[in-house]
Design a protein around this motif. Structure first.
Motif, PDB file in Angstrom:
ATOM      1  N   GLN A 308     -46.937  15.270   5.526  1.00 31.69           N
ATOM      2  CA  GLN A 308     -46.094  14.161   4.503  1.00 31.69           C
ATOM      3  C   GLN A 308     -44.761  14.126   4.893  1.00 31.69           C
ATOM      4  OE1 GLN A 308     -47.371  16.118   1.003  1.00 31.69           O
ATOM      5  NE2 GLN A 308     -48.896  14.398   0.595  1.00 31.69           N
ATOM      6  N   VAL A 309     -44.089  15.334   5.132  1.00 32.34           N
ATOM      7  CA  VAL A 309     -42.587  15.297   5.625  1.00 32.34           C
ATOM      8  C   VAL A 309     -42.527  14.178   6.913  1.00 32.34           C
ATOM      9  CG1 VAL A 309     -40.695  16.516   6.705  1.00 32.34           C
ATOM     10  CG2 VAL A 309     -41.996  17.444   4.677  1.00 32.34           C
ATOM     11  N   ASP A 350     -33.587  20.501   1.206  1.00 32.67           N
ATOM     12  CA  ASP A 350     -32.509  19.721   0.471  1.00 32.67           C
ATOM     13  C   ASP A 350     -32.335  18.241   0.935  1.00 32.67           C
ATOM     14  OD1 ASP A 350     -31.737  21.648  -1.330  1.00 32.67           O
ATOM     15  OD2 ASP A 350     -29.995  22.302  -0.077  1.00 32.67           O
ATOM     16  N   PHE A 351     -32.801  18.163   2.326  1.00 32.55           N
ATOM     17  CA  PHE A 351     -32.752  16.735   2.968  1.00 32.55           C
ATOM     18  C   PHE A 351     -33.541  15.629   2.001  1.00 32.55           C
ATOM     19  CE2 PHE A 351     -34.510  13.382   5.762  1.00 32.55           C
ATOM     20  CZ  PHE A 351     -33.321  13.063   6.119  1.00 32.55           C
ATOM     21  N   LEU A 352     -34.583  16.184   1.597  1.00 35.28           N
ATOM     22  CA  LEU A 352     -35.270  15.028   0.815  1.00 35.28           C
ATOM     23  C   LEU A 352     -34.852  15.040  -0.969  1.00 35.28           C
ATOM     24  CD1 LEU A 352     -39.154  15.618   2.123  1.00 35.28           C
ATOM     25  CD2 LEU A 352     -37.482  13.651   2.660  1.00 35.28           C
ATOM     26  N   GLN A 353     -34.481  16.146  -1.292  1.00 27.41           N
ATOM     27  CA  GLN A 353     -33.840  16.105  -2.652  1.00 27.41           C
ATOM     28  C   GLN A 353     -32.575  15.792  -3.191  1.00 27.41           C
ATOM     29  OE1 GLN A 353     -34.984  20.517  -3.044  1.00 27.41           O
ATOM     30  NE2 GLN A 353     -36.556  19.806  -4.878  1.00 27.41           N
ATOM     31  N   VAL A 358     -25.523  15.949   4.147  1.00 22.14           N
ATOM     32  CA  VAL A 358     -24.749  15.288   5.182  1.00 22.14           C
ATOM     33  C   VAL A 358     -25.262  14.132   5.933  1.00 22.14           C
ATOM     34  CG1 VAL A 358     -22.835  16.819   4.684  1.00 22.14           C
ATOM     35  CG2 VAL A 358     -24.789  17.240   6.290  1.00 22.14           C
ATOM     36  N   ALA A 359     -26.781  14.750   6.295  1.00 22.17           N
ATOM     37  CA  ALA A 359     -27.417  13.983   7.312  1.00 22.17           C
ATOM     38  C   ALA A 359     -27.780  12.652   6.623  1.00 22.17           C
ATOM     39  CB  ALA A 359     -28.787  14.784   7.868  1.00 22.17           C
ATOM     40  N   ARG A 360     -28.209  12.618   5.671  1.00 17.88           N
ATOM     41  CA  ARG A 360     -28.310  11.455   4.794  1.00 17.88           C
ATOM     42  C   ARG A 360     -27.498  10.723   4.612  1.00 17.88           C
ATOM     43  NH1 ARG A 360     -32.511  12.609  -0.373  1.00 17.88           N
ATOM     44  NH2 ARG A 360     -31.786  10.350  -0.847  1.00 17.88           N
ATOM     45  N   GLN A 361     -26.075  11.148   4.167  1.00 15.67           N
ATOM     46  CA  GLN A 361     -25.246  10.453   4.204  1.00 15.67           C
ATOM     47  C   GLN A 361     -24.662   9.518   5.459  1.00 15.67           C
ATOM     48  OE1 GLN A 361     -21.656  11.514   1.566  1.00 15.67           O
ATOM     49  NE2 GLN A 361     -22.736  13.427   1.284  1.00 15.67           N
ATOM     50  N   LEU A 362     -24.799  10.383   6.366  1.00 16.39           N
ATOM     51  CA  LEU A 362     -24.132   9.968   7.614  1.00 16.39           C
ATOM     52  C   LEU A 362     -25.178   8.738   8.139  1.00 16.39           C
ATOM     53  CD1 LEU A 362     -22.546   9.914  10.504  1.00 16.39           C
ATOM     54  CD2 LEU A 362     -24.262  11.782  11.342  1.00 16.39           C
ATOM     55  N   PHE A 363     -26.663   9.023   8.059  1.00 17.32           N
ATOM     56  CA  PHE A 363     -27.386   7.903   8.347  1.00 17.32           C
ATOM     57  C   PHE A 363     -27.168   6.584   7.327  1.00 17.32           C
ATOM     58  CE2 PHE A 363     -31.465   5.640   8.646  1.00 17.32           C
ATOM     59  CZ  PHE A 363     -31.806   5.782   9.746  1.00 17.32           C
ATOM     60  N   SER A 364     -26.904   6.884   6.041  1.00 14.27           N
ATOM     61  CA  SER A 364     -26.715   5.609   5.293  1.00 14.27           C
ATOM     62  C   SER A 364     -25.290   4.790   5.587  1.00 14.27           C
ATOM     63  CB  SER A 364     -26.713   6.275   3.761  1.00 14.27           C
ATOM     64  OG  SER A 364     -28.031   6.648   3.481  1.00 14.27           O
ATOM     65  N   SER A 365     -24.437   5.734   5.903  1.00 16.72           N
ATOM     66  CA  SER A 365     -22.999   5.228   6.275  1.00 16.72           C
ATOM     67  C   SER A 365     -23.263   4.449   7.917  1.00 16.72           C
ATOM     68  CB  SER A 365     -22.211   6.104   6.489  1.00 16.72           C
ATOM     69  OG  SER A 365     -20.592   5.745   6.664  1.00 16.72           O
ATOM     70  N   LEU A 787     -38.712   6.737  -0.515  1.00 13.47           N
ATOM     71  CA  LEU A 787     -39.393   7.627  -1.221  1.00 13.47           C
ATOM     72  C   LEU A 787     -40.391   6.966  -2.151  1.00 13.47           C
ATOM     73  CD1 LEU A 787     -36.614  10.432  -1.712  1.00 13.47           C
ATOM     74  CD2 LEU A 787     -38.568  10.466  -0.265  1.00 13.47           C
ATOM     75  N   GLU A 788     -39.861   5.788  -2.433  1.00  7.76           N
ATOM     76  CA  GLU A 788     -40.727   5.105  -3.443  1.00  7.76           C
ATOM     77  C   GLU A 788     -42.174   4.554  -2.703  1.00  7.76           C
ATOM     78  OE1 GLU A 788     -38.260   1.701  -4.903  1.00  7.76           O
ATOM     79  OE2 GLU A 788     -37.545   2.900  -6.829  1.00  7.76           O
TER      80      GLU A 788
END
Length: 809
Positions: A308-309, A350-353, A358-365, A787-788
């Motif tokens: 699932q991950v 924490d990556f999904l939660q 920081v990894a999510r922020q970098l990708f989104s940025s 996630l949706e």
């Protein structure tokens, strides 16, 4: 407050200063060592020679300026302590605090960029350590007799350290790029260590019984921004609950085998295989991450939770490829990050939660920057694409599969990329601002040109002028009038003088029917020439062109007077009666006589006796005679026809005489050219008259005033979808418009002007349907959409077995 308490407070403040001085000494040494090592490593790894040189020069600056940095930090710290906590009376405190504030003044663009970068660094540290700084502020205010000190002026404020280091950077003689590198390493290796200082200061103050029970201010966690549509929807909370349930199902599912007959792959082995793929991918690409997208194949773990991950990661990058607002080169680059992001997701829950991971922020940025500033035409040479390429290359080269080391790398890259985006956004805003200023300048020029055209049209009226005079007034002198209006403004004496000169020219070329008028024309000739020559020099005409224009002016005046003499200088009674009935012409002629007298008055300052005579002579021959003379010419023949005939007679007469100068210094060639120019003017006027009679002018399509008003009431920054037939569709921003001229400036996402069109064009485009106003609502974050999607898939999959069991029963 008692003297004993004051003494105790001073002792505590002395202790806090000792802690801060010790921190600056220790951390200053660590900063120099760590930053120099980092710069050396980066310079060795730099691909571009220019980048490597900048890193090397920054390292040299730090090595040679280490003692200066420590001294500046120490001096700034002591200065702030002295300003905020003076040992003398409180009345001197404001003056001392005021000395801590740097003098303000105008700065250039480069200095502004440095200042903005320093302020951004300080604000990031303040945000990161808000709780500790809040506690320090409360405790320090208590030691300061309950008076709260401005946050930026406190000795422990990030601004204190930044401003001290800024002095070192300002004194550095290297280029701007090197200075920015110096600021980045200071933020990374010094400012990020301030948390330990703040913790030590708070512990010391608590041990000194300074507000020991103070509760820290609770930081407000930044939550994902919701869409406007969610605010009015009854189900946003339910949607969020579904997402978090899906995340919980991933993180807390037991590692049971999907197929009991097959072995389960441990998470360590899964990470190891994915990291091996990353290394193979790096070797295969050879550093050219833009050439083609990556398509890694994740191992079959036979464990529901791990699968699932990995499915979430696959869905994430699959959705990136379907984003129409992301340029293809960026999609290729981001596709290579599947393997490192899969490792992070498997190791760090924490990556999904956590939306602030920081990894999510970098990708989104990176994704957000691409959506804002790239389009279908963006190629690999684009500045933003190259920056994202650098980030991807470092992740693929430096990530080792160890979650702690990788998180440090992602944190560093996030800070660097965030700083780059802030700087890039400033450049875009500056570009847009300059484009608007340029458009405003053009519109101002156009408004002035319209004013000049109106003034000239009012003075000339329907009168037909000789071609040389028409060109002099409508082409040359109109340029000087526009220049005067721009520089001095309407209503000034300079503008009035330029406008009066037209009246003087028009009177000067009128036929002179008596000695007084002839004398007045001779008197004003020199000053008129000077005025015209000065104006023509200001608009760039050379000496030869100026001489030609002035010679043509004198010849027109000469021919008009000689022609009037040949046809009888005195007007008939019938013509005088006709002139009297023409109020406009009489008024115009009176103005011209007044202008001629005004022009002659300049000369009067030098020769007052002649001036009086000339003024009296001009006044005797003003409105009545001039108006009748003018209408006489209009009644018998047009001025052009009269001057044509006279010029031809002069040319014929001069051919019978000896070659050389004609009478009164006018050459035969010049008279011949003037006659030809008058022939040409008459022919053009005749052709225009015939055209007006025979042709039908197609009217310009005009939108309604209401529709145009809608365009001119749009907010600056409104985005339009431009899909005109025969042109490539594009999104443009209405950046600025001029309500008077109704011109609208359109720009692209980078702030560059791409077109200036009228509001009528936009109104017609909206009416015809090929222009639409874009409603740019903020999209949900990509991770939330992922996630949706996963939540919906998980719910549908869980429903299938239930449906099957109901069917079976």
């Amino acid at each position: 407050m008692s003297q004993k308490t004051q003494a105790q407070n001073r002792e505590i403040l002395t202790g806090t200063r000792a802690i801060m001085v010790g921190f600056c000494e220790t951390q200053g040494e660590n900063f120099l060592t760590e930053s120099c090592e980092s710069l050396f490593t980066q310079s060795e790894r730099a691909k571009a020679d220019n980048e490597g040189r900048q890193l090397y020069e920054a390292r040299q600056s730090l090595e040679s300026g280490g003692s200066s940095i420590r001294r500046l930090l120490d001096e700034r710290l002591k200065k702030q302590f002295k300003a905020c906590f003076p040992s003398r009376s409180r009345s001197d405190a404001p003056a001392q605090a005021a000395q801590a504030i740097e003098d303000l003044g105008l700065v250039d663009e480069a200095q502004m960029e440095i200042t903005v970068a320093v302020n951004s660094m300080a604000h990031r540290v303040e945000s990161e350590h808000a709780d500790q700084l809040y506690a320090l502020a409360q405790r320090m205010a208590l030691l300061n007799s309950g008076i709260k000190i401005e946050d930026d002026l406190t000795p422990y404020s990030p601004h204190t350290f930044c401003n001290a280091y800024l002095k070192f950077v300002d004194n550095d003689t290297h280029e701007q790029a090197v200075k920015l590198v110096l600021l980045k390493v200071f933020e990374r290796f010094f400012l990020h260590k301030l948390g330990s200082l703040y913790e030590e200061l708070n512990q010391y103050l608590v041990s000194a019984n300074v507000l020991p029970n103070l509760k820290h201010k609770t930081s407000n966690l930044v939550q994902p921004r919701r869409r406007k549509s969610d605010e009015n929807s009854p189900a946003p909370q339910r949607r969020q609950d579904d997402i978090y349930k899906a995340i919980e199902s991933i993180l807390h599912t037991e590692n049971v085998p999907i197929d009991p007959r097959s072995p389960v792959m441990p998470v360590e082995q899964v990470i190891s295989e994915i990291f091996a793929q990353q290394q193979q991918q790096r070797a295969a690409v050879g550093g050219d991450w833009l050439s083609q997208p990556a398509a890694p194949v994740f191992p079959a773990t036979n464990t529901l939770a791990l699968q699932q991950v990995l499915q979430v990661i696959s869905t994430l990058f699959g959705m990136v490829n379907t984003e129409t607002t992301v340029a293809s080169p960026v999609k290729n680059l981001l596709s290579h990050l599947q393997t490192p992001y899969a490792q992070i997701a498997l190791q760090d829950p924490d990556f999904l939660q956590d939306p602030q991971h920081v990894a999510r922020q970098l990708f989104s940025s990176m994704l957000g920057a691409s959506e804002r500033w790239t389009d279908d035409e963006t190629d690999s040479s684009n500045e933003l694409v190259q920056r994202i390429n650098t980030v991807v290359e470092r992740i693929m080269s430096e990530s080792q599969g160890d979650v702690k080391q990788d998180m440090a790398l992602f944190g560093e890259l996030l800070q660097e990329f965030t700083g780059y985006v802030e700087n890039f956004e400033r450049k875009v805003k500056l570009t847009e601002q300059r484009s608007v200023q340029a458009a405003q300048g053009r519109e101002k020029l156009r408004e002035n040109q319209l004013k000049v055209e109106e003034t000239i049209a009012e003075k000339i009226g329907d009168e037909t002028l000789p071609l040389p005079i028409s060109e002099l007034i409508t082409e040359v002198w109109s340029s000087f009038m526009t220049y005067t209006l721009l520089r001095h403004g309407e209503g000034t004496e300079q503008w009035k003088e330029a406008a009066r000169t037209i009246d003087t020219v028009l009177w000067y070329i009128e036929p002179k029917t008596n000695a007084a008028e002839t004398k007045l024309a001779d008197d004003i000739r020199h000053s008129l020439h000077e005025t015209l020559e000065n104006g023509m020099q200001n608009v760039g005409l050379d000496a030869g062109e100026i001489k030609s224009k002035l010679t043509a002016l004198d010849l027109c005046q000469k021919l008009a007077t000689e022609n009037a003499a040949e046809h009888g200088g005195s007007p008939s009674a019938e013509q005088s009666s006709h002139a009297s009935s023409s109020g406009a012409d009489a008024s115009s002629s009176a103005k011209r006589n007044k202008a001629a007298s005004a022009a002659n008055s300049k000369k009067a300052a030098a020769k007052p006796s002649k001036s009086a005579a000339n003024s009296n002579a001009a006044s005797k021959n003003t409105a009545g005679k001039k108006a009748s003379g003018k209408n006489t010419a209009g009644k018998t023949k047009s001025r052009i026809a009269m001057q044509q005939e006279s010029a031809k007679q002069q040319e014929s007469a001069t051919q019978k005489t000896k070659p050389g100068k004609a009478k009164d210094g006018a050459s035969p060639d010049m008279l011949g050219k003037l006659a030809k120019s008058l022939d040409k003017k008459a022919a053009v006027d005749s052709a225009h008259t015939k055209t007006r009679k025979t042709s039908v002018i197609k009217p310009v399509r005009k939108a309604s005033e209401t529709e145009i008003e809608k365009v001119l009431s749009m907010k600056f920054g409104t985005w339009l979808y431009w899909n005109k037939p025969g042109e490539k569709p594009q999104e443009v921003k209405l950046t600025w418009y001029n309500s008077r001229t109704q011109n609208c400036m359109l720009s692209n996402s980078k702030g560059k002007e791409i077109a200036v069109v009228t509001a009528n064009v936009i109104a017609l485009g909206m009416q015809d349907g090929w222009i639409e106003v874009l409603q740019r609502e903020k999209k949900k974050p990509l991770f939330e959409r992922v996630l949706e999607t996963f939540s919906s898939q998980a719910q549908s999959e869980s429903a299938q077995p239930k449906a099957a069991s109901y069917t079976k029963h």
